[in-house]
Design a protein around this motif. Structure first.
Motif, short mmCIF file in Angstrom:
data_model
loop_
_atom_site.label_atom_id
_atom_site.label_comp_id
_atom_site.label_asym_id
_atom_site.label_seq_id
_atom_site.Cartn_x
_atom_site.Cartn_y
_atom_site.Cartn_z
N MET A 48 20.89 -41.88 -28.45
CA MET A 48 21.54 -43.01 -29.11
C MET A 48 21.65 -44.20 -28.16
O MET A 48 21.39 -45.34 -28.55
CB MET A 48 22.94 -42.60 -29.59
CG MET A 48 22.92 -41.54 -30.68
SD MET A 48 22.16 -42.10 -32.19
CE MET A 48 23.51 -43.02 -32.87
N CYS A 49 22.02 -43.94 -26.91
CA CYS A 49 22.12 -45.02 -25.92
C CYS A 49 20.75 -45.66 -25.67
O CYS A 49 20.65 -46.88 -25.55
CB CYS A 49 22.72 -44.49 -24.62
SG CYS A 49 24.46 -44.12 -24.74
N PHE A 72 19.82 -49.51 -26.35
CA PHE A 72 19.29 -50.33 -25.27
C PHE A 72 17.98 -51.00 -25.69
O PHE A 72 17.76 -52.19 -25.42
CB PHE A 72 19.08 -49.46 -24.03
CG PHE A 72 18.44 -50.19 -22.88
CD1 PHE A 72 19.18 -51.11 -22.15
CD2 PHE A 72 17.12 -49.96 -22.55
CE1 PHE A 72 18.60 -51.80 -21.09
CE2 PHE A 72 16.54 -50.64 -21.49
CZ PHE A 72 17.28 -51.55 -20.76
N LEU A 73 17.10 -50.26 -26.36
CA LEU A 73 15.82 -50.82 -26.79
C LEU A 73 16.01 -51.92 -27.82
O LEU A 73 15.36 -52.96 -27.78
CB LEU A 73 14.91 -49.72 -27.34
CG LEU A 73 14.35 -48.76 -26.29
CD1 LEU A 73 13.57 -47.64 -26.97
CD2 LEU A 73 13.47 -49.48 -25.30
N VAL A 74 16.93 -51.70 -28.77
CA VAL A 74 17.20 -52.72 -29.79
C VAL A 74 17.78 -53.97 -29.14
O VAL A 74 17.39 -55.10 -29.47
CB VAL A 74 18.14 -52.15 -30.87
CG1 VAL A 74 18.66 -53.25 -31.78
CG2 VAL A 74 17.41 -51.09 -31.69
N ALA A 75 18.71 -53.79 -28.20
CA ALA A 75 19.30 -54.94 -27.51
C ALA A 75 18.24 -55.69 -26.71
O ALA A 75 18.23 -56.92 -26.67
CB ALA A 75 20.43 -54.47 -26.59
N LEU A 76 17.34 -54.95 -26.07
CA LEU A 76 16.27 -55.57 -25.30
C LEU A 76 15.34 -56.39 -26.20
O LEU A 76 14.96 -57.51 -25.87
CB LEU A 76 15.48 -54.48 -24.56
CG LEU A 76 14.69 -54.90 -23.35
CD1 LEU A 76 15.62 -55.39 -22.25
CD2 LEU A 76 13.87 -53.74 -22.85
N LEU A 77 14.99 -55.83 -27.36
CA LEU A 77 14.14 -56.55 -28.30
C LEU A 77 14.84 -57.81 -28.81
O LEU A 77 14.22 -58.87 -28.94
CB LEU A 77 13.75 -55.65 -29.46
CG LEU A 77 12.68 -54.61 -29.16
CD1 LEU A 77 12.51 -53.66 -30.33
CD2 LEU A 77 11.36 -55.29 -28.86
#
Length: 60
Positions: free
Chosen positions: A25-26, A30-35
């Motif tokens: 989940m983390c 993190f990937l969504v926030a980075l995108l």
């Protein structure tokens, strides 16, 4: 009765560990926030500066 429970709740595979769920989940968060950050910065590089992000770069 035990067979029904075994069918309803199958045994976890041997590679499964309880810490994998929050870690996954983390990682996804993190990937969504980075995108999202990359998309936001790409719009800045195009010149669509938003004053909420870059107040000092306002040309007026």
């Amino acid at each position: 009765m035990e067979e029904e429970v075994a069918v309803m709740y199958p045994k976890d595979p041997p590679w499964y560990k309880p810490w994998m769920v929050p870690t996954t989940m983390c990682l996804l968060f993190f990937l969504v926030a980075l995108l999202a950050l990359f998309k936001r910065c790409a719009s800045c590089r195009r010149g669509d500066n938003s004053p909420t992000i870059h107040p000092a770069s306002d040309p007026t």
